[in-house]
Design a protein around this motif. Structure first.
Motif, PDB file in Angstrom:
ATOM      1  N   LEU A  46      41.230  26.626  -5.508  1.00 55.40           N
ATOM      2  CA  LEU A  46      42.515  26.934  -4.881  1.00 55.40           C
ATOM      3  C   LEU A  46      42.497  28.332  -4.266  1.00 55.40           C
ATOM      4  N   PHE A  47      41.707  29.246  -4.858  1.00 52.02           N
ATOM      5  CA  PHE A  47      41.601  30.621  -4.381  1.00 52.02           C
ATOM      6  C   PHE A  47      40.138  31.022  -4.303  1.00 52.02           C
ATOM      7  N   ASP A  48      39.790  31.803  -3.296  1.00 47.77           N
ATOM      8  CA  ASP A  48      38.416  32.303  -3.163  1.00 47.77           C
ATOM      9  C   ASP A  48      38.136  33.281  -4.303  1.00 47.77           C
ATOM     10  N   ILE A  49      37.063  33.034  -5.023  1.00 48.42           N
ATOM     11  CA  ILE A  49      36.699  33.934  -6.130  1.00 48.42           C
ATOM     12  C   ILE A  49      35.421  34.717  -5.825  1.00 48.42           C
ATOM     13  N   GLY A  50      34.934  34.573  -4.610  1.00 50.82           N
ATOM     14  CA  GLY A  50      33.731  35.316  -4.233  1.00 50.82           C
ATOM     15  C   GLY A  50      32.471  34.826  -4.916  1.00 50.82           C
ATOM     16  N   ALA A  51      32.447  33.563  -5.309  1.00 52.07           N
ATOM     17  CA  ALA A  51      31.271  33.010  -5.990  1.00 52.07           C
ATOM     18  C   ALA A  51      30.059  33.040  -5.064  1.00 52.07           C
ATOM     19  N   GLN A  52      28.926  33.418  -5.602  1.00 46.37           N
ATOM     20  CA  GLN A  52      27.676  33.520  -4.861  1.00 46.37           C
ATOM     21  C   GLN A  52      26.646  32.560  -5.439  1.00 46.37           C
ATOM     22  N   THR A  53      25.769  32.060  -4.597  1.00 47.89           N
ATOM     23  CA  THR A  53      24.679  31.208  -5.055  1.00 47.89           C
ATOM     24  C   THR A  53      23.888  31.938  -6.134  1.00 47.89           C
ATOM     25  N   SER A  61      38.345  22.429 -18.517  1.00 50.11           N
ATOM     26  CA  SER A  61      39.317  21.399 -18.169  1.00 50.11           C
ATOM     27  C   SER A  61      39.636  20.592 -19.411  1.00 50.11           C
ATOM     28  N   GLU A  62      40.794  19.975 -19.389  1.00 49.27           N
ATOM     29  CA  GLU A  62      41.203  19.176 -20.537  1.00 49.27           C
ATOM     30  C   GLU A  62      40.264  17.993 -20.740  1.00 49.27           C
ATOM     31  N   GLU A  63      39.861  17.346 -19.650  1.00 49.42           N
ATOM     32  CA  GLU A  63      39.008  16.164 -19.744  1.00 49.42           C
ATOM     33  C   GLU A  63      37.552  16.495 -20.083  1.00 49.42           C
ATOM     34  N   LEU A  64      37.044  17.625 -19.580  1.00 48.72           N
ATOM     35  CA  LEU A  64      35.630  17.959 -19.758  1.00 48.72           C
ATOM     36  C   LEU A  64      35.371  19.008 -20.831  1.00 48.72           C
ATOM     37  N   GLY A  65      36.389  19.750 -21.217  1.00 45.69           N
ATOM     38  CA  GLY A  65      36.181  20.828 -22.170  1.00 45.69           C
ATOM     39  C   GLY A  65      35.635  22.073 -21.487  1.00 45.69           C
ATOM     40  N   PHE A  66      34.749  22.778 -22.160  1.00 47.33           N
ATOM     41  CA  PHE A  66      34.163  24.035 -21.680  1.00 47.33           C
ATOM     42  C   PHE A  66      32.705  23.785 -21.309  1.00 47.33           C
ATOM     43  N   LEU A  67      32.374  24.055 -20.041  1.00 47.07           N
ATOM     44  CA  LEU A  67      31.005  23.880 -19.545  1.00 47.07           C
ATOM     45  C   LEU A  67      30.548  25.156 -18.860  1.00 47.07           C
ATOM     46  N   THR A  68      29.249  25.358 -18.786  1.00 47.69           N
ATOM     47  CA  THR A  68      28.699  26.488 -18.031  1.00 47.69           C
ATOM     48  C   THR A  68      27.703  25.961 -17.021  1.00 47.69           C
ATOM     49  N   GLY A  69      27.510  26.743 -15.966  1.00 43.53           N
ATOM     50  CA  GLY A  69      26.560  26.344 -14.941  1.00 43.53           C
ATOM     51  C   GLY A  69      26.249  27.477 -13.987  1.00 43.53           C
ATOM     52  N   ILE A  70      25.486  27.136 -12.966  1.00 44.61           N
ATOM     53  CA  ILE A  70      25.045  28.082 -11.946  1.00 44.61           C
ATOM     54  C   ILE A  70      25.493  27.565 -10.576  1.00 44.61           C
ATOM     55  N   VAL A  71      26.043  28.449  -9.755  1.00 42.52           N
ATOM     56  CA  VAL A  71      26.451  28.067  -8.403  1.00 42.52           C
ATOM     57  C   VAL A  71      25.196  27.768  -7.584  1.00 42.52           C
ATOM     58  N   ARG A  72      25.120  26.556  -7.037  1.00 40.52           N
ATOM     59  CA  ARG A  72      23.981  26.141  -6.203  1.00 40.52           C
ATOM     60  C   ARG A  72      24.296  26.288  -4.719  1.00 40.52           C
ATOM     61  N   TRP A  73      25.564  26.112  -4.346  1.00 37.03           N
ATOM     62  CA  TRP A  73      25.964  26.244  -2.953  1.00 37.03           C
ATOM     63  C   TRP A  73      27.459  26.526  -2.862  1.00 37.03           C
ATOM     64  N   THR A  74      27.870  27.095  -1.739  1.00 35.02           N
ATOM     65  CA  THR A  74      29.288  27.304  -1.433  1.00 35.02           C
ATOM     66  C   THR A  74      29.530  26.830  -0.006  1.00 35.02           C
ATOM     67  N   ARG A  75      30.634  26.104   0.199  1.00 31.87           N
ATOM     68  CA  ARG A  75      31.027  25.632   1.535  1.00 31.87           C
ATOM     69  C   ARG A  75      32.541  25.681   1.622  1.00 31.87           C
ATOM     70  N   GLY A  76      33.049  26.705   2.270  1.00 28.48           N
ATOM     71  CA  GLY A  76      34.499  26.846   2.384  1.00 28.48           C
ATOM     72  C   GLY A  76      35.129  27.006   1.014  1.00 28.48           C
ATOM     73  N   ASP A  77      36.054  26.095   0.685  1.00 32.67           N
ATOM     74  CA  ASP A  77      36.749  26.192  -0.592  1.00 32.67           C
ATOM     75  C   ASP A  77      36.073  25.385  -1.706  1.00 32.67           C
ATOM     76  N   ARG A  78      34.865  24.895  -1.446  1.00 32.93           N
ATOM     77  CA  ARG A  78      34.142  24.107  -2.458  1.00 32.93           C
ATOM     78  C   ARG A  78      32.867  24.807  -2.894  1.00 32.93           C
ATOM     79  N   ILE A  79      32.552  24.645  -4.179  1.00 24.89           N
ATOM     80  CA  ILE A  79      31.288  25.171  -4.705  1.00 24.89           C
ATOM     81  C   ILE A  79      30.576  24.057  -5.463  1.00 24.89           C
TER      82      ILE A  79
END
Length: 101
Positions: A46-53, A61-79
């Motif tokens: 919803l907001f740009d957080i400056g995430a970098q590859t 999230s309620e459905e998934l719980g707590f997860l960790t990961g690495i940003v592989r790509w960014t395109r506009g408002d999607r990562i």
């Protein structure tokens, strides 16, 4: 580098509309998990957080719980996030597919 149309995925992806939050060292944003696989997530911010590859992120999230990961790509408002695989991550994803899908 291959074009997006030629990319072969390791795991099939499932379209979702899971709400959640992504955080990294440069910010945090609510948003929607647009697709999900056993190994990754496409998250629409919803907001740009400056995430970098290559940057580490946490997903909550309620459905998934707590997860960790690495940003592989960014395109506009999607990562694209490659999940850090563990038995806990696998169980959380399997639980989503079993109970929420």
């Amino acid at each position: 580098m291959t074009h997006e149309g030629n990319v072969q995925r390791v795991s099939s992806r499932t379209r979702t509309s899971i709400t959640g939050n992504v955080s990294c060292k440069t910010g945090s944003s609510n948003g929607i998990v647009r697709d999900l696989s056993e190994e990754g997530i496409c998250f629409q911010l919803l907001f740009d957080i400056g995430a970098q590859t290559g940057q580490e992120v946490t997903i909550r999230s309620e459905e998934l719980g707590f997860l960790t990961g690495i940003v592989r790509w960014t395109r506009g408002d999607r990562i694209g996030i490659k999940l850090k695989l563990s038995s806990n991550t696998a169980a959380q994803i399997a639980s989503y597919f079993k109970f929420f899908r």
